[in-house]
Motif scaffolding. Structure first.
Motif, PDB file in Angstrom:
ATOM      1  N   LEU A 248      15.395  76.508  26.937  1.00 44.34           N
ATOM      2  CA  LEU A 248      16.858  76.100  26.705  1.00 44.34           C
ATOM      3  C   LEU A 248      16.706  74.743  25.558  1.00 44.34           C
ATOM      4  O   LEU A 248      16.063  74.089  25.580  1.00 44.34           O
ATOM      5  CB  LEU A 248      17.404  75.360  27.825  1.00 44.34           C
ATOM      6  CG  LEU A 248      18.228  76.317  29.032  1.00 44.34           C
ATOM      7  CD1 LEU A 248      18.917  75.544  29.901  1.00 44.34           C
ATOM      8  CD2 LEU A 248      19.266  77.039  28.250  1.00 44.34           C
ATOM      9  N   PRO A 249      17.664  75.011  24.540  1.00 42.68           N
ATOM     10  CA  PRO A 249      17.614  74.344  23.286  1.00 42.68           C
ATOM     11  C   PRO A 249      18.235  72.816  23.805  1.00 42.68           C
ATOM     12  O   PRO A 249      18.945  72.759  24.677  1.00 42.68           O
ATOM     13  CB  PRO A 249      18.333  74.841  22.301  1.00 42.68           C
ATOM     14  CG  PRO A 249      19.283  75.746  23.158  1.00 42.68           C
ATOM     15  CD  PRO A 249      18.462  76.414  24.249  1.00 42.68           C
ATOM     16  N   GLY A 250      17.706  71.805  23.203  1.00 43.05           N
ATOM     17  CA  GLY A 250      18.227  70.196  23.746  1.00 43.05           C
ATOM     18  C   GLY A 250      17.499  69.686  25.066  1.00 43.05           C
ATOM     19  O   GLY A 250      18.154  68.609  25.364  1.00 43.05           O
ATOM     20  N   MET A 251      16.628  70.704  25.691  1.00 43.87           N
ATOM     21  CA  MET A 251      15.973  70.118  26.729  1.00 43.87           C
ATOM     22  C   MET A 251      14.581  69.589  26.524  1.00 43.87           C
ATOM     23  O   MET A 251      14.001  70.141  25.677  1.00 43.87           O
ATOM     24  CB  MET A 251      16.144  71.351  28.214  1.00 43.87           C
ATOM     25  CG  MET A 251      17.421  71.766  28.280  1.00 43.87           C
ATOM     26  SD  MET A 251      18.548  70.494  29.187  1.00 43.87           S
ATOM     27  CE  MET A 251      19.929  71.530  29.254  1.00 43.87           C
ATOM     28  N   ASP A 252      14.058  68.719  27.495  1.00 42.90           N
ATOM     29  CA  ASP A 252      12.606  68.407  27.072  1.00 42.90           C
ATOM     30  C   ASP A 252      11.566  68.653  28.315  1.00 42.90           C
ATOM     31  O   ASP A 252      11.631  67.723  29.168  1.00 42.90           O
ATOM     32  CB  ASP A 252      12.586  66.747  26.949  1.00 42.90           C
ATOM     33  CG  ASP A 252      11.596  66.205  26.172  1.00 42.90           C
ATOM     34  OD1 ASP A 252      10.351  66.615  26.391  1.00 42.90           O
ATOM     35  OD2 ASP A 252      11.680  65.149  25.361  1.00 42.90           O
ATOM     36  N   ALA A 253      11.105  69.657  28.287  1.00 46.12           N
ATOM     37  CA  ALA A 253      10.075  70.045  29.311  1.00 46.12           C
ATOM     38  C   ALA A 253       8.791  69.208  29.315  1.00 46.12           C
ATOM     39  O   ALA A 253       8.521  68.804  30.530  1.00 46.12           O
ATOM     40  CB  ALA A 253       9.758  71.600  29.009  1.00 46.12           C
ATOM     41  N   ARG A 254       8.367  68.605  28.310  1.00 49.00           N
ATOM     42  CA  ARG A 254       7.479  67.745  28.410  1.00 49.00           C
ATOM     43  C   ARG A 254       7.764  66.331  29.189  1.00 49.00           C
ATOM     44  O   ARG A 254       6.813  65.904  29.823  1.00 49.00           O
ATOM     45  CB  ARG A 254       6.891  67.252  27.015  1.00 49.00           C
ATOM     46  CG  ARG A 254       6.081  68.566  26.334  1.00 49.00           C
ATOM     47  CD  ARG A 254       5.438  68.161  24.948  1.00 49.00           C
ATOM     48  NE  ARG A 254       4.495  68.863  24.343  1.00 49.00           N
ATOM     49  CZ  ARG A 254       4.045  68.929  23.130  1.00 49.00           C
ATOM     50  NH1 ARG A 254       4.053  67.765  22.737  1.00 49.00           N
ATOM     51  NH2 ARG A 254       3.221  69.879  22.843  1.00 49.00           N
ATOM     52  N   ALA A 255       9.139  65.708  28.680  1.00 52.06           N
ATOM     53  CA  ALA A 255       9.433  64.648  29.422  1.00 52.06           C
ATOM     54  C   ALA A 255       9.574  64.814  30.900  1.00 52.06           C
ATOM     55  O   ALA A 255       9.455  64.089  31.799  1.00 52.06           O
ATOM     56  CB  ALA A 255      10.809  64.236  28.702  1.00 52.06           C
ATOM     57  N   ALA A 256      10.086  66.162  31.193  1.00 52.49           N
ATOM     58  CA  ALA A 256      10.031  66.564  32.774  1.00 52.49           C
ATOM     59  C   ALA A 256       8.929  66.435  33.629  1.00 52.49           C
ATOM     60  O   ALA A 256       9.171  65.713  34.327  1.00 52.49           O
ATOM     61  CB  ALA A 256      10.902  68.060  32.828  1.00 52.49           C
ATOM     62  N   VAL A 257       7.919  66.881  32.737  1.00 50.32           N
ATOM     63  CA  VAL A 257       6.624  66.702  33.298  1.00 50.32           C
ATOM     64  C   VAL A 257       6.196  65.340  33.542  1.00 50.32           C
ATOM     65  O   VAL A 257       5.647  64.872  34.561  1.00 50.32           O
ATOM     66  CB  VAL A 257       5.686  67.541  32.702  1.00 50.32           C
ATOM     67  CG1 VAL A 257       4.026  67.454  33.031  1.00 50.32           C
ATOM     68  CG2 VAL A 257       6.052  69.219  32.775  1.00 50.32           C
ATOM     69  N   ARG A 258       6.374  64.789  32.512  1.00 54.38           N
ATOM     70  CA  ARG A 258       5.990  63.366  32.618  1.00 54.38           C
ATOM     71  C   ARG A 258       6.651  62.283  33.465  1.00 54.38           C
ATOM     72  O   ARG A 258       6.053  61.462  34.298  1.00 54.38           O
ATOM     73  CB  ARG A 258       6.058  62.490  30.997  1.00 54.38           C
ATOM     74  CG  ARG A 258       5.712  61.150  31.184  1.00 54.38           C
ATOM     75  CD  ARG A 258       6.040  60.560  29.730  1.00 54.38           C
ATOM     76  NE  ARG A 258       7.308  60.318  29.512  1.00 54.38           N
ATOM     77  CZ  ARG A 258       8.189  60.947  28.568  1.00 54.38           C
ATOM     78  NH1 ARG A 258       7.624  62.048  28.099  1.00 54.38           N
ATOM     79  NH2 ARG A 258       9.394  60.622  28.474  1.00 54.38           N
ATOM     80  N   VAL A 259       8.143  62.511  33.604  1.00 51.94           N
ATOM     81  CA  VAL A 259       8.742  61.964  34.751  1.00 51.94           C
ATOM     82  C   VAL A 259       8.614  62.285  36.017  1.00 51.94           C
ATOM     83  O   VAL A 259       8.397  61.633  37.124  1.00 51.94           O
ATOM     84  CB  VAL A 259      10.223  62.173  34.493  1.00 51.94           C
ATOM     85  CG1 VAL A 259      11.232  61.359  35.264  1.00 51.94           C
ATOM     86  CG2 VAL A 259      10.637  61.384  33.023  1.00 51.94           C
ATOM     87  N   LEU A 260       8.288  63.571  36.154  1.00 54.50           N
ATOM     88  CA  LEU A 260       7.898  64.281  37.365  1.00 54.50           C
ATOM     89  C   LEU A 260       6.460  63.349  37.944  1.00 54.50           C
ATOM     90  O   LEU A 260       6.533  62.946  39.147  1.00 54.50           O
ATOM     91  CB  LEU A 260       7.926  65.691  37.356  1.00 54.50           C
ATOM     92  CG  LEU A 260       7.273  66.388  38.784  1.00 54.50           C
ATOM     93  CD1 LEU A 260       8.228  66.413  39.671  1.00 54.50           C
ATOM     94  CD2 LEU A 260       6.846  67.878  38.279  1.00 54.50           C
ATOM     95  N   ARG A 261       5.658  63.432  37.343  1.00 56.26           N
ATOM     96  CA  ARG A 261       4.371  62.982  37.550  1.00 56.26           C
ATOM     97  C   ARG A 261       4.413  61.386  37.996  1.00 56.26           C
ATOM     98  O   ARG A 261       3.706  61.010  38.782  1.00 56.26           O
ATOM     99  CB  ARG A 261       3.373  63.034  36.544  1.00 56.26           C
ATOM    100  CG  ARG A 261       2.837  64.751  36.207  1.00 56.26           C
ATOM    101  CD  ARG A 261       1.875  64.749  35.400  1.00 56.26           C
ATOM    102  NE  ARG A 261       0.712  63.995  35.431  1.00 56.26           N
ATOM    103  CZ  ARG A 261      -0.329  63.938  34.771  1.00 56.26           C
ATOM    104  NH1 ARG A 261      -0.091  64.676  33.654  1.00 56.26           N
ATOM    105  NH2 ARG A 261      -1.419  63.631  34.904  1.00 56.26           N
ATOM    106  N   ARG A 262       5.221  60.838  37.249  1.00 57.53           N
ATOM    107  CA  ARG A 262       5.551  59.256  37.314  1.00 57.53           C
ATOM    108  C   ARG A 262       6.437  58.846  38.288  1.00 57.53           C
ATOM    109  O   ARG A 262       6.122  57.938  39.335  1.00 57.53           O
ATOM    110  CB  ARG A 262       5.749  58.700  36.105  1.00 57.53           C
ATOM    111  CG  ARG A 262       5.865  57.116  35.796  1.00 57.53           C
ATOM    112  CD  ARG A 262       6.695  56.467  35.014  1.00 57.53           C
ATOM    113  NE  ARG A 262       7.917  56.877  34.782  1.00 57.53           N
ATOM    114  CZ  ARG A 262       8.822  56.896  33.880  1.00 57.53           C
ATOM    115  NH1 ARG A 262       8.482  56.752  32.466  1.00 57.53           N
ATOM    116  NH2 ARG A 262      10.185  57.206  34.022  1.00 57.53           N
TER     117      ARG A 262
END
Length: 347
Positions: A248-262
């Motif tokens: 989806l445009p406007g979404m940040d999958a990398r940030a999703a992974v980072r926040v998930l791990r933290r």
């Protein structure tokens, strides 16, 4: 071909043959719920499976959790009650599924079982309830508070507009896991009885798995069982959200992974933190944080890096992410069904 390899291939074919029916049932249930949901007319006429399970839980709570019993006895009774709560509906579902299989041809029996099992999935109703919050937030804060009161346990009168919207997104993320991914996961593993087993455990937790004077001891077993059965789905739901963010445009999958791990492990729930953290990261917002339950202020850590000051547009974005995650899950189920059918035909 060696004997060992031949045996492994045969086992794989047998497993595929076993899984084909429940995975197909889960696909039918997912599509049926997305298209039609559970009609309100049926709720009015015959009720809902969760209502039936709730009556069983309420009866056991009144009989086995009386105040005069000591906490140790109430905890022991809670284990007995939890066993009954999951066993009775699951056995009834197994008998129903077996009866359908004996009466109807294979494809028709899978279709009917899937339609019946769709009552245990909440894709459409969750979407509609959260959408109502977004729409009412554009009208007035009191209207938004009334709408969110139907889907959260905290006091909505203590929430400003941003708090209402955060509560709706948190509910969307958490219920994506335990209202959609989890019942479909257990359905794919064990058919209609698997989904009923999960729904009984989850309903027990929602009714008696609270840390209150009445249910601290009696609800201990229900709460622990719910944590266990939700564990695989919470991880899977985070994966679907991350994949949805990728598409989806406007979404940040990398940030999703980072926040998930933290942040997932710092959440008050061992399972809800996974989809909530993935959604917060994908949307670039903050969720969770301090809140009030029954007038009691609870200090919770924030989840995510973005702003907690949300607008209705953020909730609409969350719904778009949710719809895409549901679609990805359905496509994954359909793909699994086709692969299992192909493998089973080789048998």
């Amino acid at each position: 071909m060696t004997l060992c390899r031949a045996r492994n291939i045969h086992r794989g074919m047998r497993l595929s043959h076993y899984l084909l029916r429940p995975v197909s049932t889960a696909c039918v249930a997912s599509v049926t719920d997305a298209m039609a949901g559970y009609p309100q007319a049926l709720v009015s006429r015959i009720g809902h499976p969760v209502i039936w399970i709730g009556r069983l839980i309420d009866g056991l709570d009144r009989r086995l959790n009386t105040p005069e019993r000591p906490p140790t006895r109430r905890r022991a009774n809670g284990f007995v009650a939890s066993a009954v709560i999951v066993a009775v509906p699951t056995l009834a579902a197994a008998a129903l599924e077996r009866g359908i299989r004996h009466v109807l041809p294979r494809n028709l029996s899978v279709a009917l079982t899937g339609v019946l099992a769709s009552s245990l999935v909440a894709q459409r109703s969750l979407h509609d309830h959260v959408l109502a919050v977004a729409q009412q937030a554009q009208v007035s804060l009191p209207a938004a508070r009334r709408a969110v009161s139907h889907i959260v346990g905290r006091d909505p009168e203590q929430l400003d507009e941003a708090g209402v919207l955060r509560a709706a997104i948190e509910t969307l993320a958490e219920n994506f896991s335990d209202g959609i991914v989890a019942p479909l996961f257990w359905m794919a593993a064990g058919g209609l009885p698997g989904a009923v087993f999960y729904k009984a455990a989850n309903t027990a937790d929602s009714m008696i798995g609270h840390r209150t004077p009445r249910h601290e001891a009696f609800g201990y077993a229900a709460a622990r069982l719910d944590d266990l059965v939700n564990l695989p789905a919470s991880r899977l739901s985070a994966l679907w959200i991350i994949l949805a963010a990728l598409s989806l445009p406007g979404m940040d999958a990398r940030a999703a992974v980072r926040v998930l791990r933290r942040d997932a492990r710092t959440h008050r729930s061992p399972n809800a933190g996974w989809p909530e953290a993935a959604m917060a990261g994908a949307l670039g917002i903050r969720l969770s944080g301090p809140r009030a339950y029954n007038g009691v202020r609870v200090a919770e850590p924030w989840v995510g890096d973005g702003t907690p000051e949300l607008s209705p547009a953020d909730l609409y974005r969350a719904l778009a992410l949710y719809r895409r995650a549901c679609l990805i899950q359905t496509l994954a189920g359909l793909t699994a069904t086709l692969l299992l059918a192909r493998t089973a035909r080789r048998r």
